[in-house]
Design an enzyme around this catalytic site. Structure first.
Site, PDB file in Angstrom:
ATOM      1  N   GLY A  40     -26.224-107.564 157.098  1.00 22.18           N
ATOM      2  CA  GLY A  40     -25.412-106.832 158.068  1.00 22.18           C
ATOM      3  C   GLY A  40     -25.630-107.414 159.448  1.00 22.18           C
ATOM      4  O   GLY A  40     -26.645-108.081 159.688  1.00 22.18           O
ATOM      5  N   GLN A  60     -25.768-107.613 168.588  1.00 18.16           N
ATOM      6  CA  GLN A  60     -26.821-108.586 168.253  1.00 18.16           C
ATOM      7  C   GLN A  60     -26.429-110.025 168.597  1.00 18.16           C
ATOM      8  O   GLN A  60     -27.281-110.906 168.653  1.00 18.16           O
ATOM      9  CB  GLN A  60     -27.184-108.506 166.759  1.00 18.16           C
ATOM     10  CG  GLN A  60     -27.869-107.204 166.369  1.00 18.16           C
ATOM     11  CD  GLN A  60     -28.189-107.174 164.893  1.00 18.16           C
ATOM     12  OE1 GLN A  60     -27.355-106.804 164.086  1.00 18.16           O
ATOM     13  NE2 GLN A  60     -29.388-107.584 164.524  1.00 18.16           N
ATOM     14  N   CYS A 120     -34.805-106.628 160.450  1.00 16.58           N
ATOM     15  CA  CYS A 120     -33.706-106.765 161.408  1.00 16.58           C
ATOM     16  C   CYS A 120     -33.706-108.194 161.926  1.00 16.58           C
ATOM     17  O   CYS A 120     -34.765-108.724 162.274  1.00 16.58           O
ATOM     18  CB  CYS A 120     -33.898-105.786 162.565  1.00 16.58           C
ATOM     19  SG  CYS A 120     -32.551-105.827 163.769  1.00 16.58           S
ATOM     20  N   LEU A 121     -32.518-108.785 161.991  1.00 20.55           N
ATOM     21  CA  LEU A 121     -32.425-110.172 162.469  1.00 20.55           C
ATOM     22  C   LEU A 121     -32.823-110.283 163.943  1.00 20.55           C
ATOM     23  O   LEU A 121     -33.151-111.373 164.396  1.00 20.55           O
ATOM     24  CB  LEU A 121     -31.005-110.705 162.258  1.00 20.55           C
ATOM     25  CG  LEU A 121     -30.596-110.837 160.777  1.00 20.55           C
ATOM     26  CD1 LEU A 121     -29.115-111.184 160.662  1.00 20.55           C
ATOM     27  CD2 LEU A 121     -31.451-111.885 160.069  1.00 20.55           C
ATOM     28  N   HIS A 179     -28.223 -98.510 159.592  1.00 20.34           N
ATOM     29  CA  HIS A 179     -28.962 -99.458 160.444  1.00 20.34           C
ATOM     30  C   HIS A 179     -28.003-100.117 161.444  1.00 20.34           C
ATOM     31  O   HIS A 179     -28.319-100.244 162.639  1.00 20.34           O
ATOM     32  CB  HIS A 179     -29.639-100.487 159.535  1.00 20.34           C
ATOM     33  CG  HIS A 179     -30.344-101.614 160.218  1.00 20.34           C
ATOM     34  ND1 HIS A 179     -31.711-101.823 160.117  1.00 20.34           N
ATOM     35  CD2 HIS A 179     -29.883-102.627 160.999  1.00 20.34           C
ATOM     36  CE1 HIS A 179     -32.042-102.904 160.811  1.00 20.34           C
ATOM     37  NE2 HIS A 179     -30.949-103.426 161.355  1.00 20.34           N
ATOM     38  N   GLU A 180     -26.816-100.531 160.964  1.00 22.29           N
ATOM     39  CA  GLU A 180     -25.848-101.211 161.850  1.00 22.29           C
ATOM     40  C   GLU A 180     -25.255-100.250 162.880  1.00 22.29           C
ATOM     41  O   GLU A 180     -25.093-100.611 164.049  1.00 22.29           O
ATOM     42  CB  GLU A 180     -24.731-101.864 161.035  1.00 22.29           C
ATOM     43  CG  GLU A 180     -25.177-102.871 159.985  1.00 22.29           C
ATOM     44  CD  GLU A 180     -26.179-103.881 160.482  1.00 22.29           C
ATOM     45  OE1 GLU A 180     -26.204-104.178 161.691  1.00 22.29           O
ATOM     46  OE2 GLU A 180     -26.978-104.376 159.668  1.00 22.29           O
ATOM     47  N   HIS A 203     -27.507 -99.752 165.706  1.00 18.42           N
ATOM     48  CA  HIS A 203     -27.432-100.826 166.712  1.00 18.42           C
ATOM     49  C   HIS A 203     -26.349-100.515 167.753  1.00 18.42           C
ATOM     50  O   HIS A 203     -26.524-100.781 168.950  1.00 18.42           O
ATOM     51  CB  HIS A 203     -27.087-102.167 166.060  1.00 18.42           C
ATOM     52  CG  HIS A 203     -28.259-102.932 165.523  1.00 18.42           C
ATOM     53  ND1 HIS A 203     -29.313-103.337 166.313  1.00 18.42           N
ATOM     54  CD2 HIS A 203     -28.536-103.391 164.281  1.00 18.42           C
ATOM     55  CE1 HIS A 203     -30.187-104.008 165.566  1.00 18.42           C
ATOM     56  NE2 HIS A 203     -29.737-104.056 164.330  1.00 18.42           N
TER      57      HIS A 203
HETATM   58  O1  GNR Z   1     -30.386-108.547 156.915  1.00 19.54           O
HETATM   59  C1  GNR Z   1     -30.783-107.388 157.068  1.00 19.54           C
HETATM   60  N1  GNR Z   1     -31.455-106.777 156.077  1.00 19.54           N
HETATM   61  C2  GNR Z   1     -31.735-105.432 156.074  1.00 19.54           C
HETATM   62  C3  GNR Z   1     -32.659-104.968 155.170  1.00 19.54           C
HETATM   63  C4  GNR Z   1     -32.961-103.633 155.111  1.00 19.54           C
HETATM   64  C5  GNR Z   1     -32.347-102.746 155.951  1.00 19.54           C
HETATM   65  C6  GNR Z   1     -31.435-103.195 156.886  1.00 19.54           C
HETATM   66  C7  GNR Z   1     -31.120-104.525 156.944  1.00 19.54           C
HETATM   67  S1  GNR Z   1     -29.958-105.081 158.078  1.00 19.54           S
HETATM   68  C8  GNR Z   1     -30.566-106.700 158.361  1.00 19.54           C
HETATM   69  C9  GNR Z   1     -29.673-107.460 159.297  1.00 19.54           C
HETATM   70  C10 GNR Z   1     -29.656-106.783 160.641  1.00 19.54           C
HETATM   71  O2  GNR Z   1     -30.549-106.844 161.441  1.00 19.54           O
HETATM   72  N2  GNR Z   1     -28.609-106.052 160.919  1.00 19.54           N
HETATM   73  O3  GNR Z   1     -28.541-105.387 162.075  1.00 19.54           O
HETATM   74 NI    NI Z   2     -30.620-105.052 162.668  1.00 23.16          NI
END
Ligand code: GNR
Ligand code: NI
Length: 171
Positions: free
Chosen positions: A46, A51, A94-95, A136-137, A140
């Site tokens: 995601g 980001q 999270c990236l 999670h997204e 953000h």
């Molecule tokens: O790549 C991602 N893996 C992930 C794993 C577990 C819960 C959420 C994520 S999202 C993350 C990519 C990211 O930072 N998206 O904002």
């Molecule tokens: Ni993230």
């Protein structure tokens, strides 16, 4: 398409709420395509526009496995309209916080209303990893990070690590 730079902790933009998109245009689609390419390259499941430095309410996801055909999901102005009482735990990353992982508890299922790549209204009932990822997204887009749900000790520790890394020019 183009690969974009992913901003990292402690970039203050990660704490800025993103603005709603008034209309889905060719520019929005170009942003989403570049985000998707950036997410695949990372690799991640995601990515929120903020980001890549664009504080607009846009996100992309793809939870297909390596051997499966790609199945990208594009969301503009997503809103969680229902969350289950039942929770589920998942180890998140999270990236924007590379190489840090912790268990997070969130609602196990959510219903999300959004506009798709064409600007059409849609609704998704998400369960499993998709439910975790979309929450999670959307976090953000509201300036919220998964480390906000872990203990203060662990959060402060990881923030300090990234502040130090940035000072040393390692991000
Ligand atoms: O790549 C991602 N893996 C992930 C794993 C577990 C819960 C959420 C994520 S999202 C993350 C990519 C990211 O930072 N998206 O904002
Ligand atoms: Ni993230």
């Amino acid at each position: 398409m183009a690969l974009l730079d992913i901003i990292k902790l402690p970039d203050p933009l990660l704490r800025q709420p993103s603005k709603p998109v008034a209309m889905v245009t060719a520019g929005t689609r170009k942003l989403m395509d570049d985000m998707l390419e950036t997410m695949y390259a990372a690799p991640g499941i995601g990515l929120a526009a903020v980001q890549v430095g664009v504080p607009e309410r846009v996100l992309v996801m793809d939870l297909s496995k390596d051997e499966e055909p790609k199945s990208p999901i594009f969301m503009v102005n997503p809103q969680i309209v229902w969350s289950s009482e039942q929770k589920s735990d998942y180890e998140e990353g999270c990236l924007s916080i590379p190489e840090f992982f912790e268990m997070v508890t969130r609602p196990a299922e959510v219903k999300v209303q959004y506009r798709d790549r064409q600007g059409e209204p849609r609704e998704m009932h998400a369960t499993g990893v998709l439910a975790t990822c979309v929450q999670h997204e959307i976090d953000h887009l509201n300036g919220v990070l998964f480390i906000d749900y872990i203990s203060r000790l662990k959060r402060d520790r990881v923030i300090r690590k990234f502040v130090k890394a940035q000072k040393l020019g390692k991000l």
